[in-house]
Design a protein around this motif. Structure first.
Motif, short mmCIF file in Angstrom:
data_model
loop_
_atom_site.label_atom_id
_atom_site.label_comp_id
_atom_site.label_asym_id
_atom_site.label_seq_id
_atom_site.Cartn_x
_atom_site.Cartn_y
_atom_site.Cartn_z
N GLN A 1 -3.22 -4.28 16.15
CA GLN A 1 -4.12 -3.14 16.29
C GLN A 1 -3.80 -2.18 15.15
N ILE A 2 -4.84 -1.64 14.52
CA ILE A 2 -4.60 -0.62 13.50
C ILE A 2 -5.53 0.56 13.75
N THR A 3 -5.05 1.73 13.38
CA THR A 3 -5.81 2.96 13.55
C THR A 3 -6.77 3.16 12.38
N GLU A 4 -7.65 4.14 12.51
CA GLU A 4 -8.57 4.46 11.41
C GLU A 4 -7.79 4.88 10.16
N LEU A 5 -6.73 5.64 10.35
CA LEU A 5 -5.93 6.08 9.22
C LEU A 5 -5.26 4.89 8.54
N GLN A 6 -4.72 3.98 9.33
CA GLN A 6 -4.12 2.78 8.76
C GLN A 6 -5.17 1.94 8.04
N LEU A 7 -6.37 1.88 8.59
CA LEU A 7 -7.45 1.16 7.93
C LEU A 7 -7.77 1.79 6.58
N ASP A 8 -7.74 3.12 6.51
CA ASP A 8 -7.95 3.79 5.22
C ASP A 8 -6.88 3.41 4.21
N VAL A 9 -5.64 3.28 4.66
CA VAL A 9 -4.55 2.86 3.78
C VAL A 9 -4.82 1.44 3.28
N PHE A 10 -5.21 0.56 4.20
CA PHE A 10 -5.54 -0.81 3.79
C PHE A 10 -6.67 -0.82 2.77
N LEU B 1 -3.32 14.85 4.03
CA LEU B 1 -2.07 14.28 4.52
C LEU B 1 -0.92 14.67 3.60
N ALA B 2 0.23 14.85 4.20
CA ALA B 2 1.44 15.08 3.42
C ALA B 2 1.88 13.75 2.81
N PRO B 3 2.47 13.78 1.63
CA PRO B 3 2.98 12.54 1.04
C PRO B 3 3.95 11.80 1.96
N THR B 4 4.74 12.54 2.74
CA THR B 4 5.68 11.90 3.65
C THR B 4 4.95 11.16 4.77
N THR B 5 3.78 11.65 5.17
CA THR B 5 2.99 10.96 6.20
C THR B 5 2.53 9.61 5.68
N VAL B 6 2.07 9.58 4.43
CA VAL B 6 1.62 8.33 3.83
C VAL B 6 2.79 7.36 3.71
N ALA B 7 3.93 7.85 3.28
CA ALA B 7 5.12 7.00 3.15
C ALA B 7 5.51 6.43 4.51
N THR B 8 5.43 7.24 5.56
CA THR B 8 5.75 6.77 6.91
C THR B 8 4.77 5.69 7.35
N LEU C 1 3.08 3.63 5.47
CA LEU C 1 3.37 2.42 4.71
C LEU C 1 4.61 1.71 5.27
N THR C 2 5.64 2.47 5.59
CA THR C 2 6.86 1.89 6.15
C THR C 2 6.57 1.21 7.49
N ARG C 3 5.78 1.85 8.33
CA ARG C 3 5.46 1.27 9.64
C ARG C 3 4.62 0.00 9.50
N LEU C 4 3.66 0.01 8.58
CA LEU C 4 2.85 -1.19 8.35
C LEU C 4 3.71 -2.33 7.81
N GLU C 5 4.68 -1.98 6.98
CA GLU C 5 5.57 -3.01 6.45
C GLU C 5 6.46 -3.58 7.56
N LYS C 6 6.98 -2.73 8.44
CA LYS C 6 7.81 -3.22 9.55
C LYS C 6 7.03 -4.15 10.47
N ARG C 7 5.73 -3.96 10.54
CA ARG C 7 4.87 -4.82 11.36
C ARG C 7 4.47 -6.09 10.63
N GLY C 8 4.87 -6.23 9.36
CA GLY C 8 4.58 -7.44 8.60
C GLY C 8 3.16 -7.49 8.06
N LEU C 9 2.50 -6.33 7.96
CA LEU C 9 1.11 -6.29 7.49
C LEU C 9 1.01 -5.97 6.01
N ILE C 10 2.05 -5.37 5.46
CA ILE C 10 2.13 -5.12 4.02
C ILE C 10 3.56 -5.43 3.58
#
Length: 130
Positions: free
Chosen positions: A3-12, A36-43, A45-54
């Motif tokens: 499952q991904i959120t709209e924000l995560q979809l924007d990152v993708f 968005l704060a740069p730290t929010t984007v970094a977080t 990306l880190t979460r998507l990577e932990k899920r094996g999506l990036i």
């Protein structure tokens, strides 16, 4: 299944468009639409990577990210989830809702009809081959 959120979809979408991007580049690409704060984007990306999506590779101190799932895979997953969750798996109900709830340009309707005709022909050919 993921499952991904709209924000995560924007990152993708940024990663698919650019193929690879640093956190700063993703942040810059999203800045016009989202504050968005740069730290929010970094977080994110880190979460998507932990899920094996990036995944990322390192260039000095920068991480360069790329998507491990395609746009087609994400669309398929999201649409399957929507179809199952909202329409009880009834594809006909989904299509009926899509076509009935908004104004459809005649060109769009013709494209849908052509797609249905092609799919029908492919199914008939499968049946004939069996």
């Amino acid at each position: 299944m993921f499952q991904i959120t709209e924000l995560q979809l924007d990152v993708f979408r940024v990663l698919w468009a650019q193929e690879e991007a640093s956190a700063a580049e993703v942040h810059a690409a999203l800045q016009d639409d989202r504050d968005l704060a740069p730290t929010t984007v970094a977080t994110l990306l880190t979460r998507l990577e932990k899920r094996g999506l990036i995944e990322h590779r390192s260039e000095g101190r920068r991480h360069i990210y790329r998507a491990l799932v395609s746009e087609h895979q994400v669309r398929t997953e999201m649409l399957s989830s929507l179809t199952d969750g909202v329409f009880g798996g009834d594809v006909t109900a989904l299509v009926s809702h899509l076509l009935g709830e908004r104004s459809i340009h005649p060109d769009e309707l013709a494209s849908v009809q052509a797609l249905l005709n092609r799919m029908k022909k492919e199914e008939e050919e499968k049946t004939d081959d069996a």
